[in-house]
Motif scaffolding. Structure first.
Motif, PDB file in Angstrom:
ATOM      1  N   ALA A 185     -20.170 -20.078   9.424  1.00  0.00           N
ATOM      2  CA  ALA A 185     -20.769 -18.984   8.394  1.00  0.00           C
ATOM      3  C   ALA A 185     -22.282 -19.054   8.290  1.00  0.00           C
ATOM      4  O   ALA A 185     -22.737 -17.956   8.433  1.00  0.00           O
ATOM      5  CB  ALA A 185     -20.053 -18.961   6.952  1.00  0.00           C
ATOM      6  N   ASP A 186     -22.569 -20.412   8.141  1.00  0.00           N
ATOM      7  CA  ASP A 186     -24.105 -20.671   8.376  1.00  0.00           C
ATOM      8  C   ASP A 186     -25.063 -20.059   9.598  1.00  0.00           C
ATOM      9  O   ASP A 186     -25.834 -19.663   9.571  1.00  0.00           O
ATOM     10  CB  ASP A 186     -24.359 -22.015   7.868  1.00  0.00           C
ATOM     11  N   MET A 187     -24.238 -20.581  10.518  1.00  0.00           N
ATOM     12  CA  MET A 187     -24.744 -20.387  11.842  1.00  0.00           C
ATOM     13  C   MET A 187     -25.010 -18.963  12.564  1.00  0.00           C
ATOM     14  O   MET A 187     -25.633 -18.208  13.204  1.00  0.00           O
ATOM     15  CB  MET A 187     -24.178 -21.102  13.080  1.00  0.00           C
ATOM     16  N   GLY A 188     -23.522 -17.985  11.873  1.00  0.00           N
ATOM     17  CA  GLY A 188     -23.458 -16.762  12.164  1.00  0.00           C
ATOM     18  C   GLY A 188     -22.665 -16.546  13.742  1.00  0.00           C
ATOM     19  O   GLY A 188     -22.740 -15.471  14.264  1.00  0.00           O
ATOM     20  N   PHE A 189     -22.413 -17.873  14.199  1.00  0.00           N
ATOM     21  CA  PHE A 189     -21.547 -17.777  15.487  1.00  0.00           C
ATOM     22  C   PHE A 189     -20.398 -18.702  15.414  1.00  0.00           C
ATOM     23  O   PHE A 189     -20.393 -19.966  14.741  1.00  0.00           O
ATOM     24  CB  PHE A 189     -22.581 -18.156  16.494  1.00  0.00           C
TER      25      PHE A 189
END
Length: 706
Positions: A593-597
């Motif tokens: 979720a933090d990375m967006g990937f």
């Protein structure tokens, strides 16, 4: 006449500039080859000084010392009555060459320089060497150390030559030349050469071995004859692990194959072949016409007054032809378990340090690192039980006591491996703390369970007093910058503590030396920049720095069964989290979720960027097809744009990354493999305009169709 000969190839764990050790391993291989009845032995590429010297190749001493070692081998009584193909750098008419020196009974038969240099990926051969021209042959003045030997030989031939003994012919090929479209062995074969020798310095990469073996098999299947392959194995001082797998093949079939992963320093493999059988594979009339074509070069032949084949009386009984065997391949999970483990052992024993330390977080990455160290311990104990004297000596130095067959991998692990859980009272969950402790118990590591709250609080108080401002986590109403700074306070504190413990734990346990700190940032997180500069990603070496998260998960699932470690299952089912923010009833930090990937998406983007050599627009065009089943074009654009933005923002982190073992084709290691800038126009405005125009045309076309 049966024309049966026994041929030997080897894989040697050479080390850069370890002149005496490299010589002794070569001599040991020659002795073993002769004891098996071989009269020709092939050694790895540049095996005299070691392959990975990098800018040491620019030093004159390296060339002089290499010839000193050749002279010692040539004069050694145990190295007579066998043709020896050695690898070393040579100087000739003001140029330097990566060369093969072929010797017999104290004489240099000829020098064969490399024709096609490897100059991409991990290799920079044209920075140091000049490629030799095909078909060119000259006189070579031998250095004084060779002229002073018993034969007083002054010169020999140098160039693209063929060797012709009393009973067969052979020619040398070097590493990259096998991988090129117009390999030298094609012309050698059309000229009737029966045995091709390929010396190599080929590194391990996940899923690469099948390509290499297929090239060797195809070389003999297409041209007939025998193909011999020798390779270095081990860590010779850099980020690569050379993975052996020496081969002898004939007519597309493998007769002998060396191990890919092992702690043995010398491994010799022999096969007895019937050269008479080559004729049947070369009777094609079209082949005969091609060999008779005037464009096919005629090679200068170096005459060798020596028999490679056994006498007819011996070959009928003692030397029967070696039967074919199926090639041996490891699944990728095994490659991860064994390759980095062997590399870690070489690094540990050759650096003369006291062991390893890893910050164990309770997540997949540090878990995988710990499992690889345990795999190393298992390999060490296997070699101890097999009586490997070299491994026993190194293991006893590290263990601090006599080692016998009763010792377990867990006992050895406890002496040389420390795991540390560095938690925070509000951020670290009970589950991650327990997972780390349970894994440490299962593999036997010396485990330290501690909190870093005092370090974090001290740093926070200093910053607050300097700025007269108290930063807060976002869960307490803090800004994005405050939240990130507080996370980094923790991660950088862990790095400082890890090094402090690594220096002092041996003393506290009554041992000498220091521990090497292991990093555990995977290739996808490095690519995305999802790590703190100078946190636990900053270490001495990183065994998983070239492995994707997807492959690490597969490795953990494999290790759970093959290492009998049921605790590993809990790491697979846990949500990946850095645990750098306070846990609340409604919020737990999530890596993806933090990375967006997702990690799978990062692997795909990484391969497109590096392996497929695509820029931002090319990546978008490729993914329009690959991801069309589950993602709309604008979503794909958003993914590509975000990936390139974060890649550009975080690229500077790669300039200080911990040296990681190279295992994946899209490794973003700035120092060796991924030679790209670290300051970019972050938003890539030109590329964005092009993609937005493409999207506009696609959407307008969609509207008109409706």
């Amino acid at each position: 006449m049966s024309r049966r000969c026994t041929l030997a190839t080897c894989q040697l764990n050479q080390w850069v500039l370890d002149w005496d050790g490299n010589r002794d391993r070569i001599v040991q291989a020659i002795i073993e080859a002769k004891s098996a009845g071989a009269r020709l032995i092939l050694t790895p590429e540049l095996c005299i000084p070691g392959y990975g010297l990098l800018d040491h190749w620019l030093e004159d001493d390296v060339y002089t010392h290499s010839w000193d070692i050749v002279a010692e081998i040539m004069a050694n009584p145990d190295c007579q009555d066998i043709i020896i193909d050695l690898g070393l750098p040579i100087q000739h008419r003001g140029r330097s060459f990566n060369a093969r020196v072929i010797t017999l009974n104290g004489e240099v038969l000829a020098v064969r320089p490399k024709l096609d240099l490897c100059n991409d990926g991990n290799y920079r051969e044209m920075r140091y060497f000049t490629p030799w021209l095909r078909g060119k042959v000259q006189d070579y003045n031998l250095p004084p150390v060779i002229q002073q030997l018993k034969r007083k030989q002054i010169r020999c031939r140098i160039g693209d030559v063929v060797f012709e003994t009393r009973d067969t012919s052979f020619a040398s090929e070097t590493c990259e030349e096998l991988w090129t479209p117009k390999s030298p062995h094609l012309d050698y074969s059309l000229e009737g050469v029966e045995i091709i020798l390929n010396s190599s310095g080929s590194h391990h990469e996940l899923r690469k071995l099948d390509t290499r073996i297929n090239l060797v098999r195809e070389a003999t299947e297409t041209t007939g004859g025998v193909y011999m392959y020798s390779n270095q194995r081990g860590c010779d001082g850099d980020r690569l692990y050379y993975d052996g797998c020496a081969l002898i093949a004939i007519h597309g079939q493998v007769l002998a194959q060396g191990s890919q992963f092992s702690l043995r320093d010398v491994e010799v493999h022999t096969a007895t072949v019937s050269l008479k059988r080559i004729w049947a594979s070369r009777t094609s009339r079209s082949r005969g016409m091609q060999g008779n074509d005037p464009t096919v070069r005629e090679f200068e032949r170096v005459r060798v007054d020596f028999n490679v084949c056994h006498s007819s009386q011996l070959s009928g009984s003692k030397y029967s032809p070696t039967p074919p065997r199926a090639p041996r391949y490891h699944v990728p999970e095994e490659e991860i378990a064994l390759g980095p483990a062997c590399w870690l052992w070489d690094y540990l024993r050759r650096s003369k340090q006291g062991g390893y330390l890893v910050p164990l977080s309770g997540g997949i990455d540090s878990c995988a690192t710990a499992a690889i160290v345990f795999s190393m311990c298992c390999l060490v104990i296997q070699e101890v039980q097999a009586g490997n004297a070299v491994v026993i000596a190194d293991a006893e130095r590290l263990y601090g006591d006599h080692i016998d067959n009763s010792i377990t991998p867990q006992q050895f692990c406890n002496k040389i491996f420390t795991t540390v859980f560095m938690g925070m009272k509000e951020q670290s969950s009970k589950e991650t703390r327990e997972r780390a402790a349970d894994l440490a118990k299962a593999i036997g590591s010396h485990h330290v369970n501690t909190n870093i709250d005092p370090m974090f609080n001290a740093l926070s108080e200093v910053v607050t007093s300097v700025l007269d401002f108290t930063p807060k986590f976002k869960t307490s109403g803090g800004s994005w910058s405050e939240n990130l700074a507080l996370q980094n306070f923790q991660s950088r504190s862990r790095m400082v503590l890890a090094y402090g413990l690594a220096q002092l734990i041996p003393s506290s346990r009554g041992s000498a030396g220091n521990l090497l700190v292991l990093g555990s940032a995977n290739v996808d997180e490095c690519l995305r920049g999802y790590l703190t500069k100078y946190d636990c990603s900053s270490a001495d070496i990183n065994p998983i720095g070239g492995i994707s998260k997807t492959d690490l998960k597969r490795f953990i699932a494999w290790a759970e069964i093959h290492f009998n470690l049921p605790i590993l299952h809990s790491f697979l089912t846990a949500v990946p989290t850095a645990e750098l923010e306070p846990i609340t009833e409604s919020y737990v930090q999530s890596d993806e979720a933090d990375m967006g990937f997702t990690y799978d998406e990062l692997s795909t983007l990484g391969r497109l960027r590096k392996t497929m050599k695509l820029g931002m627009v090319g990546m978008f065009e490729e993914l329009l097809e690959d991801w069309s089943g589950h993602m709309k074009p604008r979503q794909i654009y958003a993914k590509v744009a975000d990936f390139m933005k974060f890649y550009a923002i975080n690229r500077h982190k790669m300039t200080t990354m911990t040296p990681g073992l190279y295992l994946e084709s899209y490794t973003p290691d700035d120092n060796r493999f991924d030679l790209r800038p670290f300051l970019y126009p972050v938003m890539f405005p030109f590329e964005r305009r092009k993609i937005e125009n493409m999207l506009r045309q696609m959407e307008e076309g969609e509207v008109s169709r409706n």
